[in-house]
Design a protein around this motif. Structure first.
Motif, mmCIF file in Angstrom:
data_model
loop_
_atom_site.group_PDB
_atom_site.id
_atom_site.type_symbol
_atom_site.label_atom_id
_atom_site.label_comp_id
_atom_site.label_asym_id
_atom_site.label_seq_id
_atom_site.Cartn_x
_atom_site.Cartn_y
_atom_site.Cartn_z
ATOM 1 N N THR A 26 47.153 26.814 -12.043
ATOM 2 C CA THR A 26 46.529 26.369 -13.292
ATOM 3 C C THR A 26 45.023 26.495 -13.188
ATOM 4 O OG1 THR A 26 48.278 24.782 -13.832
ATOM 5 C CG2 THR A 26 46.124 24.409 -14.825
ATOM 6 N N GLN A 27 44.423 27.198 -14.142
ATOM 7 C CA GLN A 27 42.968 27.256 -14.255
ATOM 8 C C GLN A 27 42.572 26.523 -15.522
ATOM 9 O OE1 GLN A 27 40.892 29.991 -16.355
ATOM 10 N NE2 GLN A 27 39.180 28.626 -15.911
ATOM 11 N N ALA A 28 41.889 25.410 -15.348
ATOM 12 C CA ALA A 28 41.417 24.627 -16.492
ATOM 13 C C ALA A 28 39.968 24.261 -16.252
ATOM 14 C CB ALA A 28 42.262 23.370 -16.672
ATOM 15 N N THR A 29 39.168 24.382 -17.283
ATOM 16 C CA THR A 29 37.739 24.170 -17.156
ATOM 17 C C THR A 29 37.418 22.812 -16.543
ATOM 18 O OG1 THR A 29 35.648 24.248 -18.370
ATOM 19 C CG2 THR A 29 37.510 23.185 -19.457
ATOM 20 N N PRO A 30 36.343 22.700 -15.743
ATOM 21 C CA PRO A 30 35.952 21.403 -15.183
ATOM 22 C C PRO A 30 35.817 20.348 -16.275
ATOM 23 C CG PRO A 30 34.685 23.158 -14.143
ATOM 24 C CD PRO A 30 35.472 23.801 -15.246
ATOM 25 N N ILE A 118 41.533 25.085 -5.390
ATOM 26 C CA ILE A 118 42.155 26.021 -4.460
ATOM 27 C C ILE A 118 41.204 27.128 -4.021
ATOM 28 C CG2 ILE A 118 43.085 27.435 -6.333
ATOM 29 C CD1 ILE A 118 44.767 26.725 -2.925
ATOM 30 N N HIS A 119 40.144 27.378 -4.785
ATOM 31 C CA HIS A 119 39.213 28.450 -4.413
ATOM 32 C C HIS A 119 38.495 28.168 -3.090
ATOM 33 C CE1 HIS A 119 37.105 25.634 -7.166
ATOM 34 N NE2 HIS A 119 36.166 25.704 -6.244
ATOM 35 N N HIS A 120 38.583 26.942 -2.592
ATOM 36 C CA HIS A 120 38.024 26.656 -1.267
ATOM 37 C C HIS A 120 38.832 27.348 -0.167
ATOM 38 C CE1 HIS A 120 34.872 23.559 -1.851
ATOM 39 N NE2 HIS A 120 35.490 23.424 -3.011
ATOM 40 N N LYS A 145 58.598 22.703 -1.156
ATOM 41 C CA LYS A 145 59.599 23.135 -2.129
ATOM 42 C C LYS A 145 58.911 23.800 -3.318
ATOM 43 C CE LYS A 145 63.571 23.182 -4.404
ATOM 44 N NZ LYS A 145 64.712 24.040 -4.027
ATOM 45 N N PHE A 146 57.851 23.131 -3.842
ATOM 46 C CA PHE A 146 57.047 23.673 -4.937
ATOM 47 C C PHE A 146 55.575 23.481 -4.602
ATOM 48 C CE2 PHE A 146 60.841 21.865 -7.197
ATOM 49 C CZ PHE A 146 61.451 23.091 -7.475
ATOM 50 N N THR A 147 54.727 24.379 -5.084
ATOM 51 C CA THR A 147 53.290 24.244 -4.890
ATOM 52 C C THR A 147 52.571 24.429 -6.221
ATOM 53 O OG1 THR A 147 53.070 26.594 -4.310
ATOM 54 C CG2 THR A 147 53.319 25.026 -2.492
ATOM 55 N N LEU A 148 51.533 23.611 -6.429
ATOM 56 C CA LEU A 148 50.688 23.692 -7.612
ATOM 57 C C LEU A 148 49.245 23.854 -7.157
ATOM 58 C CD1 LEU A 148 50.057 23.295 -10.700
ATOM 59 C CD2 LEU A 148 49.861 20.839 -10.172
ATOM 60 N N ALA A 149 48.589 24.919 -7.606
ATOM 61 C CA ALA A 149 47.181 25.137 -7.296
ATOM 62 C C ALA A 149 46.351 24.886 -8.543
ATOM 63 C CB ALA A 149 46.962 26.562 -6.794
ATOM 64 N N LEU A 150 45.254 24.150 -8.378
ATOM 65 C CA LEU A 150 44.374 23.794 -9.490
ATOM 66 C C LEU A 150 42.977 24.317 -9.228
ATOM 67 C CD1 LEU A 150 45.349 20.009 -9.767
ATOM 68 C CD2 LEU A 150 46.269 21.889 -11.149
ATOM 69 N N THR A 151 42.316 24.835 -10.263
ATOM 70 C CA THR A 151 40.936 25.267 -10.120
ATOM 71 C C THR A 151 40.282 25.338 -11.491
ATOM 72 O OG1 THR A 151 39.455 27.015 -9.316
ATOM 73 C CG2 THR A 151 41.566 27.722 -10.200
ATOM 74 N N GLY A 152 38.994 25.068 -11.519
ATOM 75 C CA GLY A 152 38.224 25.275 -12.725
ATOM 76 C C GLY A 152 37.424 26.556 -12.657
ATOM 77 N N THR A 153 37.165 27.008 -11.427
ATOM 78 C CA THR A 153 36.396 28.232 -11.175
ATOM 79 C C THR A 153 37.193 29.098 -10.204
ATOM 80 O OG1 THR A 153 35.191 26.946 -9.502
ATOM 81 C CG2 THR A 153 34.118 27.271 -11.620
ATOM 82 N N PHE A 342 26.809 27.485 -9.961
ATOM 83 C CA PHE A 342 26.199 27.237 -11.260
ATOM 84 C C PHE A 342 27.192 26.553 -12.204
ATOM 85 C CE2 PHE A 342 25.174 28.512 -15.593
ATOM 86 C CZ PHE A 342 23.800 28.323 -15.680
ATOM 87 N N ARG A 343 28.405 27.092 -12.271
ATOM 88 C CA ARG A 343 29.406 26.550 -13.186
ATOM 89 C C ARG A 343 29.954 25.207 -12.708
ATOM 90 N NH1 ARG A 343 32.421 30.722 -16.864
ATOM 91 N NH2 ARG A 343 30.906 32.415 -16.929
ATOM 92 N N GLN A 344 30.046 25.038 -11.402
ATOM 93 C CA GLN A 344 30.512 23.755 -10.886
ATOM 94 C C GLN A 344 29.519 22.636 -11.209
ATOM 95 O OE1 GLN A 344 31.092 24.707 -6.786
ATOM 96 N NE2 GLN A 344 33.168 25.480 -7.079
ATOM 97 N N ILE A 345 28.230 22.933 -11.076
ATOM 98 C CA ILE A 345 27.216 21.936 -11.407
ATOM 99 C C ILE A 345 27.220 21.652 -12.904
ATOM 100 C CG2 ILE A 345 24.751 21.423 -11.397
ATOM 101 C CD1 ILE A 345 26.115 21.315 -8.656
ATOM 102 N N LEU A 346 27.316 22.689 -13.708
ATOM 103 C CA LEU A 346 27.383 22.504 -15.161
ATOM 104 C C LEU A 346 28.560 21.607 -15.552
ATOM 105 C CD1 LEU A 346 26.417 23.244 -18.048
ATOM 106 C CD2 LEU A 346 27.934 25.235 -17.919
#
Length: 461
Positions: A26-30, A118-120, A145-153, A342-346
């Motif tokens: 899942t990619q969802a904005t910060p 997850i981008h780390h 069994k299942f994995t969920l990865a989350l990131t905003g960037t 830049f986007r993480q700080i924003l």
């Protein structure tokens, strides 16, 4: 009550897991509410009797504690890994210290693993993975069994791919199972509409004993005049001007939102202390200062989160995943000039509250890279951040995300003029009493401030 995007994402993830898929990205904005969505997805999987345990991984102790609190609330039980608990929240750093029995024990149960930011974790094989990415590839996939990865960037600062992610070939575009971009979040009033202020000057002069050359902008000064960006963000008058703009903006917001706060991202501990002094002594602001040197940094951040202090000055402690909704003004004064950072700080000033004023103002200097990042803000995943499968010779340096050895493509600041004094002149009164720069052989004078405001997603508001 969940937001529509959170309900949509949960339904799609449950259906995908039920159809036999193991992984969901899942990619969802910060600021959109990824953690809450993940907690309710875990609840649904428990209700359907598809899992026995949940293990959450994240890049910092503060984020880990926030996840623990959120999952405990959603699941209505303890979430500390002890007897009677249905799961735990740990950091990526701690994975390397987990004993082999931890993974073998997990393999006996149906485990749902959640990977925040997850981008780390970088790499898609044993040859290009950092230690966190390698642990995911080697241990977690075998036990979960299942994995969920989350990131905003969803990209990294180097050429390595995000672990557990898929990419189109040959375009190199990341494939997400669900996306909730900033544009949609602004339209839905889930996130604030950002206004990015690029502070510049239209006349600057680099003077030596032999020559005097003028430049029309900070970008031209840095690119052609070979003046380091570090000199700009550490100069008294430069700091006075940008802080004056930011302080004035925060005071206007606080007329309506009494507890609105501001964030300063500094380049070093010494820089942070100097900025903190300017805010307190020259602008009469209340401040908290938080750096990696304070052992009680999480407590200080929590105090600011729930308090009424005007500014928090930080070095590497208030970036991604830090939830302080009352932040509405930010000054990016760091030497780290990557689009990811830049986007993480924003993202720290985009979380909405119930207050009447929901403005979000982001101040920085008009450095060439930062100009480009600001102009690209409406593009959710910029083309420059695609993973390109190419053979490149890699040289070691410390990645700003993981502090591990990686490629050289995150450019570090290497000043070309080693002996210089930066003078930033304007009609403003001189508020700072001393200068951080002590070099004498070259003078750089910047005259006549100007600023460019990029009001992102204006058509959506």
């Amino acid at each position: 009550m969940l937001r529509p995007w959170q309900n949509d994402c949960i339904e799609i993830a449950v259906n995908k897991f039920a159809s036999g898929s193991q992984h969901f990205l899942t990619q969802a904005t910060p600021g959109a509410g990824k953690t809450l969505m993940a907690g309710h997805l875990a609840k649904r999987l428990f209700e359907k009797n598809l899992i026995d345990l949940v293990v959450c991984f994240s890049p910092s102790k503060e984020i880990s504690d926030s996840i623990k609190e959120a999952f405990s609330s959603v699941l209505d039980c303890e979430f500390d890994g002890k007897i009677g608990s249905v799961g735990c929240s740990i950091t990526y750093q701690s994975m390397r210290f987990l004993p082999p029995t931890f993974w073998s024990s997990l393999a006996k149960y149906r485990v749902f693993c959640v990977f925040d930011e997850i981008h780390h974790c970088g790499g898609d094989n044993h040859d290009n993975s950092n230690s966190w990415g390698l642990s995911l590839l080697k241990e977690v996939q075998a036990a979960a069994k299942f994995t969920l990865a989350l990131t905003g960037t969803p990209w990294r600062s180097n050429l390595t791919p995000v672990t557990l992610a898929s990419y189109t070939d040959p375009e190199g575009e990341i494939v997400c199972d669900y996306q909730y971009p900033l544009a949609k979040a602004v339209q839905d009033k889930v996130c604030r509409q950002p206004k990015i202020v690029l502070v510049d000057c239209y006349h600057s002069v680099v003077s030596t004993l032999e020559t005097s050359i003028s430049y029309r902008s900070i970008s031209e000064l840095i690119e052609k005049g070979k003046v380091s960006y570090s000199m700009v963000i550490r100069n008294d008058d430069a700091l006075t001007h940008i802080l004056s703009e930011a302080v004035g903006r925060l005071q206007k917001i606080r007329i309506v939102n009494k507890k609105a706060g501001g964030l300063i991202v500094a380049s070093s501990v010494e820089h942070a202390k100097y900025i903190d002094r300017i805010l307190r002594e020259d602008f009469k602001q209340t401040t908290n200062i938080v750096t990696y040197r304070e052992q009680n940094a999480p407590d200080l951040i929590n105090q600011f989160r729930t308090g009424n202090t005007e500014w928090i000055v930080s070095v590497g402690m208030v970036s991604e995943g830090t939830d302080i909704p009352r932040l509405q003004v930010c000054c990016h004064l760091s030497n780290v000039k990557t689009e990811l950072y830049f986007r993480q700080i924003l993202g720290r000033i985009l979380r909405t509250t119930s207050c009447a004023n929901q403005e979000a103002w982001f101040y920085t200097f008009a450095e060439p890279n930062l100009n480009r990042f600001a102009e690209e803000i409406e593009n959710d995943i910029p083309e420059t951040c695609m993973y390109i499968k190419a053979k490149q010779e890699l040289y070691g340096y410390s990645d700003v995300l993981t502090n591990e050895k990686n490629s050289p493509f995150l450019k570090q600041e290497i000043p070309v003029i080693l002996e210089q004094k930066l003078l930033w002149e304007s009609n403003q009164s001189e508020l700072a009493s001393s200068n951080l720069n002590t070099y004498e052989s070259t003078d750089v004078t910047l005259n006549h401030f100007k600023q460019r405001v990029i009001e992102a997603f204006r058509m959506l508001s």
